[in-house]
Write an enzyme that holds these catalytic residues in place. Structure first.
Site, PDB file in Angstrom:
ATOM      1  CB  THR A   1      -0.949   0.001   1.208  1.00 14.21           C
ATOM      2  OG1 THR A   1      -1.808  -1.138   1.101  1.00 14.21           O
ATOM      3  CG2 THR A   1      -1.803   1.254   1.237  1.00 14.21           C
TER       4      THR A   1
ATOM      5  CB  ILE B   1       4.746   1.055   4.157  1.00 14.08           C
ATOM      6  CG1 ILE B   1       3.723   0.782   5.264  1.00 14.08           C
ATOM      7  CG2 ILE B   1       4.786   2.535   3.803  1.00 14.08           C
ATOM      8  CD1 ILE B   1       2.308   1.213   4.958  1.00 14.08           C
ATOM      9  CE  LYS B   2       4.706   0.246  -5.434  1.00 17.68           C
ATOM     10  NZ  LYS B   2       3.661  -0.180  -6.375  1.00 17.68           N
ATOM     11  CG  LEU B   3       7.856   4.524   1.999  1.00 21.69           C
ATOM     12  CD1 LEU B   3       8.847   4.124   3.076  1.00 21.69           C
ATOM     13  CD2 LEU B   3       7.197   5.843   2.357  1.00 21.69           C
TER      14      LEU B   3
END
Length: 261
Positions: free
Chosen positions: A33, A69-71
């Site tokens: 996400t 967690i997509k960064l």
């Protein structure tokens, strides 16, 4: 949320988490996400948004172990991933990765997974050189090969997940990579293929390669300088952040209209 923009932001966060929940009912592993791309240069903002997303997942009974967690792989995104991994036990997927300096810093940050973009690198080189590339000479393939070999040579545990493929050859040249994310049309092409599929990336072989070790995680000036030397990576990172941010704005416009009803 209090005002309309807060309501839109809250609705978008909830929507992303609901998408994630639906995917997790189908797949056994993890779902990524994304933190809004406008936080790409905001270390603390990225952390706050990531922890909020994790809270939303936990509020509907989904453990943080099933979420990545997509960064974006900016300096700030990589440092945020470092804090999330080491202080909060939150697994991160560093995306928009186009260079070895980004990959090295991500591994030092303890990122669970990285997504180096094969096809977008090829796009840049084709536009820049006006040449076509065979899968063996594909600069996107070479980028992932270099990252994979560096990680295996120096014992990094971060998963290398090649992404953004333009053709079957890019995939077969990376057979043996930790993970690959492949579109349905290319999966079907692979399924129907009768070609041999030899393993090309072999972790143990990397031990025999002469690859000097570098460190960036505590040296922001060196990271920025070495990354800046990679013209393609600088341009594709900038473009990727802008496109992701534009997509978020489009989605927010839709949500705003629905909220205002």
């Amino acid at each position: 949320g209090k005002d309309i923009e807060e309501k839109v932001d809250s609705t978008l966060d909830r929507l992303l988490v609901e998408f994630g929940k639906e995917i997790l009912q189908i797949v056994p592993g993890k779902v990524s996400t994304e933190v809004d791309a406008r936080f790409s240069f905001d270390y603390q903002g990225s952390i706050n948004k990531a922890l909020h997303i994790i809270e939303l997942y936990q509020s509907i009974g989904i453990d943080k172990s099933r979420v990545l967690i997509k960064l974006a792989s900016t300096w700030e995104g990589i440092k945020a991933a470092h804090t999330l991994q080491t202080e909060h036990g939150v697994n991160c997927n560093l995306t928009l990765m186009f260079s070895l300096p980004q990959a090295i810093a991500a591994a030092e940050a303890g990122a669970y997974l990285i997504s180096p973009f094969v096809g977008r690198i090829l796009d840049w080189y084709k536009a820049s050189t006006k040449k076509d590339y065979s899968p063996q000479d594909d600069p996107g393939v070479k980028s992932v090969q270099a990252i994979f070999n560096y990680y295996k040579k120096h014992g990094h545990k971060t998963i290398v997940m090649g992404a953004s493929f333009r053709n079957k050859g890019e995939i077969t040249e990376l057979a043996g990579c930790d993970y690959l994310t492949i579109s349905p049309n290319l999966l079907e092409e692979l399924y129907n293929s009768t070609d041999d599929l030899p393993q090309k990336l072999i972790a143990s072989d990397a031990q025999n390669l002469d690859i000097p070790k570098k460190s960036y995680i505590n040296d922001e000036p060196l990271f920025r300088f070495d990354f800046n030397e990679e013209t393609m990576a600088v341009e594709k990172l900038r473009e990727g952040i802008s496109k992701f941010a534009a997509d978020a704005i489009t989605l927010k416009d839709i949500l705003r209209k629905k909220i205002n009803g």
